[in-house]
Design a protein around this motif. Structure first.
Motif, PDB file in Angstrom:
ATOM      1  N   ALA A  91       3.917   6.935 -11.118  1.00 47.26           N
ATOM      2  CA  ALA A  91       2.748   6.059 -11.037  1.00 47.26           C
ATOM      3  C   ALA A  91       2.742   5.254  -9.751  1.00 47.26           C
ATOM      4  CB  ALA A  91       2.715   5.127 -12.245  1.00 47.26           C
ATOM      5  N   ALA A  92       3.933   4.894  -9.252  1.00 52.19           N
ATOM      6  CA  ALA A  92       4.018   4.087  -8.042  1.00 52.19           C
ATOM      7  C   ALA A  92       3.487   4.811  -6.813  1.00 52.19           C
ATOM      8  CB  ALA A  92       5.467   3.662  -7.807  1.00 52.19           C
ATOM      9  N   LEU A  93       3.391   6.120  -6.879  1.00 55.36           N
ATOM     10  CA  LEU A  93       2.891   6.892  -5.741  1.00 55.36           C
ATOM     11  C   LEU A  93       1.370   6.913  -5.668  1.00 55.36           C
ATOM     12  CD1 LEU A  93       5.393   9.907  -5.752  1.00 55.36           C
ATOM     13  CD2 LEU A  93       5.428   7.862  -4.310  1.00 55.36           C
ATOM     14  N   HIS A  94       0.709   6.337  -6.671  1.00 57.68           N
ATOM     15  CA  HIS A  94      -0.748   6.238  -6.646  1.00 57.68           C
ATOM     16  C   HIS A  94      -1.150   4.897  -6.023  1.00 57.68           C
ATOM     17  CE1 HIS A  94      -1.358   9.844  -9.042  1.00 57.68           C
ATOM     18  NE2 HIS A  94      -0.421   9.418  -9.874  1.00 57.68           N
ATOM     19  N   PRO A  95      -1.936   4.924  -4.944  1.00 60.40           N
ATOM     20  CA  PRO A  95      -2.333   3.665  -4.274  1.00 60.40           C
ATOM     21  C   PRO A  95      -3.053   2.721  -5.241  1.00 60.40           C
ATOM     22  CG  PRO A  95      -2.911   5.586  -2.943  1.00 60.40           C
ATOM     23  CD  PRO A  95      -2.479   6.110  -4.283  1.00 60.40           C
ATOM     24  N   ARG A  96      -2.695   1.456  -5.145  1.00 55.00           N
ATOM     25  CA  ARG A  96      -3.320   0.380  -5.915  1.00 55.00           C
ATOM     26  C   ARG A  96      -3.094   0.474  -7.427  1.00 55.00           C
ATOM     27  NH1 ARG A  96      -6.870   1.858  -2.092  1.00 55.00           N
ATOM     28  NH2 ARG A  96      -8.079   3.133  -3.522  1.00 55.00           N
ATOM     29  N   SER A  97      -2.277   1.432  -7.854  1.00 53.74           N
ATOM     30  CA  SER A  97      -1.962   1.529  -9.282  1.00 53.74           C
ATOM     31  C   SER A  97      -1.007   0.410  -9.691  1.00 53.74           C
ATOM     32  CB  SER A  97      -1.322   2.880  -9.598  1.00 53.74           C
ATOM     33  OG  SER A  97      -0.845   2.906 -10.936  1.00 53.74           O
ATOM     34  N   LYS A  98      -1.229  -0.137 -10.866  1.00 54.10           N
ATOM     35  CA  LYS A  98      -0.347  -1.165 -11.420  1.00 54.10           C
ATOM     36  C   LYS A  98       0.407  -0.660 -12.650  1.00 54.10           C
ATOM     37  CE  LYS A  98      -1.692  -4.237  -8.430  1.00 54.10           C
ATOM     38  NZ  LYS A  98      -0.778  -4.655  -7.341  1.00 54.10           N
ATOM     39  N   GLU A  99       0.292   0.626 -12.901  1.00 51.02           N
ATOM     40  CA  GLU A  99       0.897   1.179 -14.108  1.00 51.02           C
ATOM     41  C   GLU A  99       2.413   1.004 -14.106  1.00 51.02           C
ATOM     42  OE1 GLU A  99       1.262   5.388 -16.617  1.00 51.02           O
ATOM     43  OE2 GLU A  99       0.077   5.320 -14.766  1.00 51.02           O
TER      44      GLU A  99
END
Length: 513
Positions: A91-99
């Protein structure tokens, strides 16, 4: 603490009991009196209190104890802490994701809730809460850096998943202290010298790691070491090079490095059975089993112990005992090296029933068969080479194979969507070599026993039993070492086939013996 397994009469073995005579299978008395206890994540998530009070604490009466812990899990492996940490990394590899922030917060909440429920000391609770906060803050820093860089290196991913074992061991240390056991948290993330991380995963490397872990454990003195199953950065990455079974390997390396009397692997079953007891109620506990049989059962579908982990311990002549956290008084199953019996009186008495029947029957589901018939435009000596080059390029492993000069049938494990897609792509590429057809919804049925080579007619009895039961066989294989006989059946016939084989080959009267 359950006594070591003993040499017993045939009827005692068949009834899963032990006599008072402990001569045959007792370890050599010159070995150190260390017992290494490894606990899986599900066991810790569900039975932490019982582990502390009914297993670890009583074990300290007669032995030096060190425990190795996996990351906590309260359900399936997919719901465990390690799986959630891997999802956080993705999930951290998705920009602006807070998951990833939400996942870490949920992991912290679960651990704090477990401590609040089981730890009575307010001081220990507060100390543990501070440790959880510090660890999760560090974890989030790595995840945030990965999001900024849009990349996670193998080393960083190892550090991220290693947080699960650290939180678990911090929790167990606090719980043991709360129960009056003087325990010490042992974090192994820096146990490997940085200069060695560029080396290969050789036996020399593992030996050095085991000795380093043992030295750290001895430094605990009289305290009970609570050791993280995560042991730092290894060549090629811990997760990529070793896989999710690295906590078992850590326990094995410690057992070898410290010269343990026994390695105990605690699960939620009484040991290794002649069949899956959840599917075959008549399945019997196997008191003693050889490493070769255990490796075969692990490969063919029974989750026992990873063969490489077992190889480390057995190579050092240390028995492995599989026990049940819900039944600490049970004797479990001992994986026992054959050569430990050398020099002992009448060692054949221990395994005598094995000469009368196989050891176990198991199944491996989600099997797909690829049949390739050559178009005869290719030379036969290049036919198999071309097929396996394609399978290798798709990272597909063949479980069973049957070949002729112009025809090959291969069984592959397609238990994940990724493997299913890989098989379809490979099948398309294999059409360059001939006609391809695919059979799905199959199961491998394997009968395992080291002494089957001494049992005349066991294969005939196996296939005759299946035929009489109306079970059609799609494919047959027997290894050259004669330790297993395998066949493939339709998935809807698998349970019936396993049950009838178990009844016919394992449950017999004295007249049949």
């Amino acid at each position: 603490m359950a006594p070591p397994p003993s040499a017993v009469a045939d009827d005692a073995i068949l009834s899963n009991g032990y006599s008072d005579d402990e001569t045959l299978l007792r370890r050599n008395p010159v070995s150190a009196q260390w017992i290494i206890q490894k606990f899986g994540g599900t066991s810790l998530g569900k039975f932490a209190e019982g582990i502390a009070e009914d297993i670890v604490k009583p074990s300290t009466d007669n032995h030096r104890i060190a425990i190795v812990c996996s990351a906590l899990s309260t359900g399936t492996k997919a719901e465990g802490t390690t799986s959630r940490l891997l999802r956080a990394a993705a999930a951290a590899l998705h920009p602006r994701s807070k998951e990833h922030n939400e996942i870490v917060a949920a992991i912290a909440s679960d651990h704090l809730a477990a401590a609040k429920e089981l730890i009575s000391s307010a001081e220990l609770q507060a100390e543990y809460a501070a440790s959880v906060e510090a660890e999760c803050t560090r974890l989030l820093s790595f995840l945030s850096a990965a999001q900024v860089l849009d990349e996670i290196s193998p080393k960083t991913k190892d550090i991220i998943i290693g947080a699960g074992e650290k939180l678990s061991c911090l929790f167990m240390t606090a719980l043991l202290r709360d129960r009056g056991v003087d325990a010490e948290y042992v974090n192994l993330e820096n146990i490997i010298h940085p200069a060695s991380t560029g080396a290969a995963l050789t036996q020399e490397f593992y030996t050095d790691v085991g000795l380093s872990i043992a030295e750290r454990v001895r430094a605990c003195g009289d305290r009970i070491p609570v050791v993280t199953g995560f042991f730092g950065t290894v060549p090629g990455s811990l997760l990529a090079s070793i896989g999710r079974g690295y906590t078992d390997l850590c326990a094995a390396l410690l057992a070898v490095g410290i010269g343990a009397e026994e390695l105990q692997v605690w699960k939620e079953v009484d040991g290794i059975f002649t069949a899956d007891p959840r599917k075959v109620p008549q399945a019997q506990l196997i008191p003693v089993i050889t490493p070769e049989e255990t490796a075969e059962l692990t490969y063919w579908g029974s989750e026992v112990i990873h063969p490489f982990t077992m190889e480390q311990v057995i190579g050092a002549k240390i028995p492995i005992r599989v026990k049940n956290v819900m039944n600490p008084a049970g004797h479990g199953t001992v994986i026992f090296p054959d050569d430990l019996m050398e020099g002992m009186p009448s060692p054949a008495a221990v395994l005598k029933p094995r000469f009368k029947r196989p050891t176990a029957v198991t199944t491996k589901t989600d099997i797909t068969i690829l049949n390739v018939r050559s178009n005869r435009k290719n030379l036969s000596h290049g036919f198999l080479a071309g097929i396996f080059r394609i399978l290798d390029s798709r990272r597909l492993t063949v479980d069973m194979i049957s070949t002729s000069e112009v025809h090959v049938s291969m069984a592959l494990h397609t238990d994940t969507p990724a493997r299913q897609v890989a098989v379809m792509v490979a099948a398309k590429e294999l059409e360059n070599w001939g006609t391809v057809d695919i059979s799905r919804g199959l199961t491998i049925l394997a009968v395992v026993g080291k002494h089957m080579k001494k049992m005349v007619g066991v294969a005939g009895k196996m296939f005759q039993t299946l035929a009489q039961s109306g079970v059609n066989i799609e494919m047959i294989s027997q290894g050259a070492n004669e330790i297993n006989i395998s066949c493939i059946v339709k998935e809807h016939d698998a349970l019936k086939a396993m049950t009838i084989l178990h009844t016919r080959l394992f449950l017999y009267s004295e007249d049949d013996a």
